[in-house]
Design a protein around this motif. Structure first.
Motif, PDB file in Angstrom:
ATOM      1  N   PRO A  55       0.833  -1.203   0.000  1.00 26.06           N
ATOM      2  CA  PRO A  55       0.000   0.000   0.000  1.00 26.06           C
ATOM      3  C   PRO A  55       0.867   1.251   0.000  1.00 26.06           C
ATOM      4  O   PRO A  55       2.101   1.176   0.074  1.00 26.06           O
ATOM      5  CB  PRO A  55      -0.781  -0.130   1.310  1.00 26.06           C
ATOM      6  N   ARG A  59      -1.504   3.871   4.381  1.00 27.03           N
ATOM      7  CA  ARG A  59      -1.603   2.628   5.146  1.00 27.03           C
ATOM      8  C   ARG A  59      -0.254   2.275   5.775  1.00 27.03           C
ATOM      9  O   ARG A  59       0.121   1.113   5.891  1.00 27.03           O
ATOM     10  CB  ARG A  59      -2.056   1.465   4.256  1.00 27.03           C
ATOM     11  N   SER A  62       0.292  -0.452   8.445  1.00 29.30           N
ATOM     12  CA  SER A  62       0.057  -1.846   8.073  1.00 29.30           C
ATOM     13  C   SER A  62       1.269  -2.756   8.281  1.00 29.30           C
ATOM     14  O   SER A  62       1.147  -3.972   8.179  1.00 29.30           O
ATOM     15  CB  SER A  62      -0.337  -1.922   6.596  1.00 29.30           C
ATOM     16  N   ALA A  85       0.145   0.363  -4.282  1.00 30.87           N
ATOM     17  CA  ALA A  85      -1.230   0.239  -4.768  1.00 30.87           C
ATOM     18  C   ALA A  85      -1.995   1.508  -4.411  1.00 30.87           C
ATOM     19  O   ALA A  85      -2.747   1.559  -3.437  1.00 30.87           O
ATOM     20  CB  ALA A  85      -1.886  -1.002  -4.168  1.00 30.87           C
ATOM     21  N   SER A 159       1.449  -9.397  -3.088  1.00 31.80           N
ATOM     22  CA  SER A 159       0.447  -8.396  -2.737  1.00 31.80           C
ATOM     23  C   SER A 159       0.443  -8.272  -1.216  1.00 31.80           C
ATOM     24  O   SER A 159       0.078  -9.202  -0.509  1.00 31.80           O
ATOM     25  CB  SER A 159      -0.931  -8.822  -3.254  1.00 31.80           C
ATOM     26  N   GLY A 161      -0.361  -6.196   2.478  1.00 33.48           N
ATOM     27  CA  GLY A 161      -1.213  -5.200   3.113  1.00 33.48           C
ATOM     28  C   GLY A 161      -1.902  -5.696   4.357  1.00 33.48           C
ATOM     29  O   GLY A 161      -1.738  -6.833   4.782  1.00 33.48           O
ATOM     30  N   ASN A 173      -8.197  -5.249   1.851  1.00 32.85           N
ATOM     31  CA  ASN A 173      -7.069  -5.996   1.315  1.00 32.85           C
ATOM     32  C   ASN A 173      -7.467  -7.284   0.611  1.00 32.85           C
ATOM     33  O   ASN A 173      -8.581  -7.432   0.144  1.00 32.85           O
ATOM     34  CB  ASN A 173      -5.979  -6.229   2.357  1.00 32.85           C
ATOM     35  N   LYS A 176      -8.708  -6.909  -3.215  1.00 37.75           N
ATOM     36  CA  LYS A 176      -8.970  -5.473  -3.361  1.00 37.75           C
ATOM     37  C   LYS A 176      -7.677  -4.725  -3.662  1.00 37.75           C
ATOM     38  O   LYS A 176      -7.685  -3.723  -4.385  1.00 37.75           O
ATOM     39  CB  LYS A 176      -9.618  -4.908  -2.097  1.00 37.75           C
ATOM     40  N   ASN A 177      -6.575  -5.177  -3.104  1.00 39.56           N
ATOM     41  CA  ASN A 177      -5.287  -4.545  -3.370  1.00 39.56           C
ATOM     42  C   ASN A 177      -4.945  -4.593  -4.852  1.00 39.56           C
ATOM     43  O   ASN A 177      -4.252  -3.709  -5.362  1.00 39.56           O
ATOM     44  CB  ASN A 177      -4.192  -5.248  -2.559  1.00 39.56           C
ATOM     45  N   GLY A 181      -6.579  -1.235  -5.739  1.00 38.11           N
ATOM     46  CA  GLY A 181      -5.280  -0.601  -5.527  1.00 38.11           C
ATOM     47  C   GLY A 181      -4.473  -0.425  -6.796  1.00 38.11           C
ATOM     48  O   GLY A 181      -3.765   0.573  -6.968  1.00 38.11           O
TER      49      GLY A 181
END
Length: 437
Positions: A55, A59, A62, A85, A159, A161, A173, A176-177, A181
């Protein structure tokens, strides 16, 4: 939960969950996380062209920054590209990049351009979308990805997050990332609008939601050939208010996400027995520069605030509405109105129809007339704040009254006896009264 560590590589390639470590009491140190990740990376076998998708700075809590640095430490020159992202956010300035990823060379970073550098990799059928959204959205959903993700020729895509309650999809996440993103204008716009139209209260804190099913369909049908591995964290507060990594989950399908989501509900979801008449939220000046991000203060607390209550947002560095200039203009034009008003604006105005993520954000940021929002920005005027539908509060006066530097999350009493509930970072959780669950 324990680490998957005994499987051979041949067995591992058939597994979905490579690492599952966490509990509400777990406190994973950077050294332990490094050892766990290096073990997984080693068991993945030779990887020579690696892409990391962490991210951005919004974020930063994270722990994705240190994890990305660990990936560079392990893979070295085999880590070819790092693309934050961004979704619709601004490109990270140098100071944010250097603070979040201090050991990753600048030349490895790529900027995601959500309007131009994307490809539509498939469409989720309209009948499936209509079924999972209960008829709220009846169009095919375009699955879009940055060209570097889709056509970059990588043999490992990490990926990275945090899983945490989220207003658009229920829990942040996982895929969705990818599709938001590193997605494109059409996919982002429609995904945000689907979530807003379906209803935040119906989704926040839930792993199985309409939009998640749509993204899962896209991943299962269009992306099986991509060498995706998800590295997911769950972050929670210690007793002293500092943050701990409560969970670390690595896998190549939804099992790692569901494990992380189960833990996040335990760690990040605060259920209140009393409805606060006053909630005070502080927006960290390094993290929050716009209402697009700062309105987490509204949608993460809306299920807790009493009807007729007030939310006070202390926002010392907020100086814009949108993270994108075009979206900023739309927020200023239409304001944070009620859902029926925003839906009418969409029906009557092409500029908002063409930017449905902006329309969704207007809904997310609306108290819907049930409570009031007093925004106390450091870099927006009274006229600007009131023009979008909020009350304006003087930052210096409100800061002196509520003294955020002295507070931890929870109930407090001001010097004049006013009782209020304080939240130091709305991005880290979700708050609700039992009556709204």
């Amino acid at each position: 939960m324990g680490v998957c560590s005994e499987a051979s590589f041949a067995e591992l390639t058939e597994m979905s969950l490579y690492l599952a470590e966490g509990s509400p009491q777990t406190d994973l140190s950077p050294e332990v996380i490094r050892d766990l990740l290096f073990d997984v990376f080693g068991r993945l076998g030779p990887r020579n062209r690696v892409l990391a998708l962490p991210p951005d700075f919004t974020r930063a809590n994270s722990f994705a920054g240190p994890i990305t640095c660990m990936a560079f430490e392990y893979f070295g020159e085999r880590l070819r590209d790092v693309m934050p992202a961004l979704g619709t956010h601004f490109e990270m300035p140098v100071w944010q990049r250097e603070k979040m990823f201090p050991r990753v060379p600048a030349e490895l970073f790529r900027v995601h351009d959500w309007r131009n550098e994307v490809v539509t990799v498939g469409e989720v059928p309209a009948d499936f979308v209509a079924e999972v959204t209960e008829g709220i959205w009846k169009q095919p959903w375009p699955a879009q990805l940055n060209r570097l993700v889709w056509q970059g020729g990588h043999d490992l895509i990490l990926s990275i997050g945090q899983v945490v309650p989220h207003e658009v999809i229920g829990m942040a996440n996982y895929n969705k990332n990818l599709f938001v993103g590193t997605g494109g204008r059409l996919g982002i716009n429609e995904s945000h609008f689907i979530g807003a139209a379906y209803g935040m209260e119906r989704m926040m804190g839930r792993a199985d939601t309409p939009l998640r099913r749509i993204l899962n369909y896209a991943q299962d049908h269009f992306c099986r050939h991509l060498p995706l591995v998800f590295v997911l964290t769950v972050i929670g507060p210690r007793d002293d208010g500092t943050l701990a990594v409560r969970g670390l989950y690595v896998g190549d399908d939804s099992e790692c996400f569901h494990r992380a989501a189960d833990l996040s509900v335990q760690v990040n979801f605060t259920v209140l027995d009393e409805e606060p008449q006053k909630v005070v939220v502080y927006l960290d000046p390094e993290e929050f520069h716009s209402t697009w991000l700062g309105n987490k203060s509204i949608y993460r607390t809306r299920m807790a605030i009493a009807t007729g209550g007030e939310l006070v947002v202390l926002a010392p560095e907020v100086g814009a509405f949108g993270e994108d200039p075009q979206i900023d203009r739309l927020i200023r034009k239409y304001g944070y109105r009620t859902t029926p008003e925003v839906l009418r604006f969409v029906a009557e105005n092409a500029d908002l129809r063409d930017n449905l993520s902006a329309a969704a954000h207007l809904i997310h940021g609306s108290p819907e007339g049930r409570f009031t929002v007093t925004y106390c920005p450091g870099k927006l005027t009274r006229e600007e704040i009131e023009s979008v539908g909020y009350r304006y509060g003087d930052l210096a006066a409100m800061t002196a009254r509520y003294r955020p530097e002295r507070r931890r999350d929870g109930w407090h009493t001001a010097d004049d006896g006013e009782r209020f509930f304080f939240i130091g970072n709305p991005a880290l959780g979700l708050w609700a009264h039992r009556s709204r669950l």
